[in-house]
Design an enzyme around this catalytic site. Structure first.
Site, PDB file in Angstrom:
ATOM      1  N   CYS A 114     -69.961 -34.560  66.448  1.00 34.82           N
ATOM      2  CA  CYS A 114     -71.168 -33.740  66.596  1.00 34.82           C
ATOM      3  C   CYS A 114     -71.976 -34.092  67.840  1.00 34.82           C
ATOM      4  CB  CYS A 114     -72.041 -33.852  65.345  1.00 34.82           C
ATOM      5  SG  CYS A 114     -71.226 -33.283  63.836  1.00 34.82           S
ATOM      6  N   HIS A 250     -79.003 -30.984  67.457  1.00 30.00           N
ATOM      7  CA  HIS A 250     -77.760 -30.690  66.737  1.00 30.00           C
ATOM      8  C   HIS A 250     -78.151 -30.049  65.414  1.00 30.00           C
ATOM      9  CE1 HIS A 250     -74.048 -30.923  64.662  1.00 30.00           C
ATOM     10  NE2 HIS A 250     -74.349 -31.999  63.960  1.00 30.00           N
ATOM     11  N   ASN A 280     -73.372 -26.178  60.374  1.00 28.29           N
ATOM     12  CA  ASN A 280     -73.090 -27.273  61.307  1.00 28.29           C
ATOM     13  C   ASN A 280     -71.805 -26.948  62.055  1.00 28.29           C
ATOM     14  OD1 ASN A 280     -72.423 -29.652  62.620  1.00 28.29           O
ATOM     15  ND2 ASN A 280     -72.887 -30.973  60.879  1.00 28.29           N
TER      16      ASN A 280
END
Length: 323
Positions: A114, A250, A280
């Site tokens: 990520c 993020h 996500n």
């Protein structure tokens, strides 16, 4: 005078298939309300059969090039941040290079889960500052739907597929915090926490594996580490929280985003949110959010933007730039 890596263009791509939270109710002990209350996610996109990470990345790259008014021949390097490349090798970046018709320059992947796009931005910045490249296409692209355990309600409802891209260009600058471009970066990792977020397989283990996560522990690390790295980058840039126009985090979990913003002392009105629509998307989430933020008329030239991310490794970092 010195050189800064300035954003010349931005774009994104999302697969056509939209998966609403309610779709999981048929196979899991979950509900739309349960997912929203714990993550802020309402829907996500899943790639179609035969639609691979390099396809998503190429579409986002084309959008960014169009926004920049450039062609593939104007690009010196491509960096793709991804944990879900099409093949073990070659890199997704070289596949994008081919699909764009780019026969010169160089291309490579960065894998920091990520945090991958932040790592890719830092690498692109270094290439430009060193004179290795004048224009770099930086892409975050993922097909996380391919590595999910669809029986695990704690993880499979959180992730989605997508891609975002930026074109960074070398431009002369005065060398102050008023410059456009990347002003500071901060990268970190700590392998002691690898078991908090990982895929339980890989090439050398003989199985592809699926994503595993200790959500509570990841949350505990995330807010503190994200706020700390953002403050370090701001300090290096000679700025503070009051100077920030937009935080583009993020997009993992709304509670993490809110907690980090609070520690940074930045109101949520100055945070770009896309987690509700995309879930996500790992390394794709920051460039996706940057592209959406610009398209919605929020991010404008001259704005100070802070991006920060944390992912498996644990790996985390931040970038401060003036748009």
């Amino acid at each position: 005078m010195l050189v800064r890596a300035v954003v010349r263009g931005v774009g994104h791509y999302l697969p056509e298939r939209i998966v609403e939270n309610a779709e999981f109710e048929a196979s899991l002990d979950t509900s739309d309300e349960w997912i929203r209350s714990r993550s802020g996610i309402e829907r996500r996109h899943f790639a179609a059969e035969g639609e691979n990470t390099s396809d998503l990345a190429t579409n986002a790259a084309r959008a960014a090039l169009e926004d920049a008014g450039l062609s593939a021949g104007d690009i010196d390097a491509i960096i793709v941040a991804t944990s879900t490349a099409d093949l073990t090798f070659p890199s997704a970046a070289t596949m994008v290079q081919d699909k764009l018709g780019m026969t010169g320059g160089f291309a490579f992947d960065v894998q920091a889960v990520c945090a991958g796009f932040v790592y890719a931005l830092a690498n692109a910045n270094a290439l430009i500052l060193s004179g290795q490249a004048k224009r770099v296409l930086v892409i975050g692209a993922e097909t996380f739907s391919r590595i999910l355990d669809m029986t695990d309600r704690a993880t499979c409802v959180l992730f989605g597929d997508g891609a975002g891209a930026l074109v960074l260009e070398a431009q002369q600058a005065a060398g102050t915090s008023a410059d456009r471009g990347i002003l500071a970066t901060d990268l970190n990792s700590d392998g002691r926490y690898r078991d908090l977020l990982y895929v339980d397989g890989g090439i050398s283990t003989g199985s592809s594996g699926v994503l595993r996560m200790q959500g509570k522990e990841v949350f505990r690390h995330a807010v503190e580490k994200l706020a700390d790295t953002a403050h370090r980058s701001l300090d290096r840039a000679g700025l503070d929280s009051d100077d920030v126009d937009w935080v583009v985090p993020h997009q993992a979990n709304l509670r993490i985003i809110k907690g980090t913003a609070a520690k940074m002392k930045v109101p949520m009105e100055r945070v770009i949110l896309t987690v509700q629509d995309h879930g996500n998307t790992s390394a794709a989430s920051i460039p996706l959010a940057l592209s959406v933020g610009k398209a919605e008329g929020k991010i404008k030239p001259g704005d100070v933007v802070v991006t920060e991310a944390i992912g498996g490794g644990l790996a985390w970092g931040s970038v401060v730039l003036r748009w």
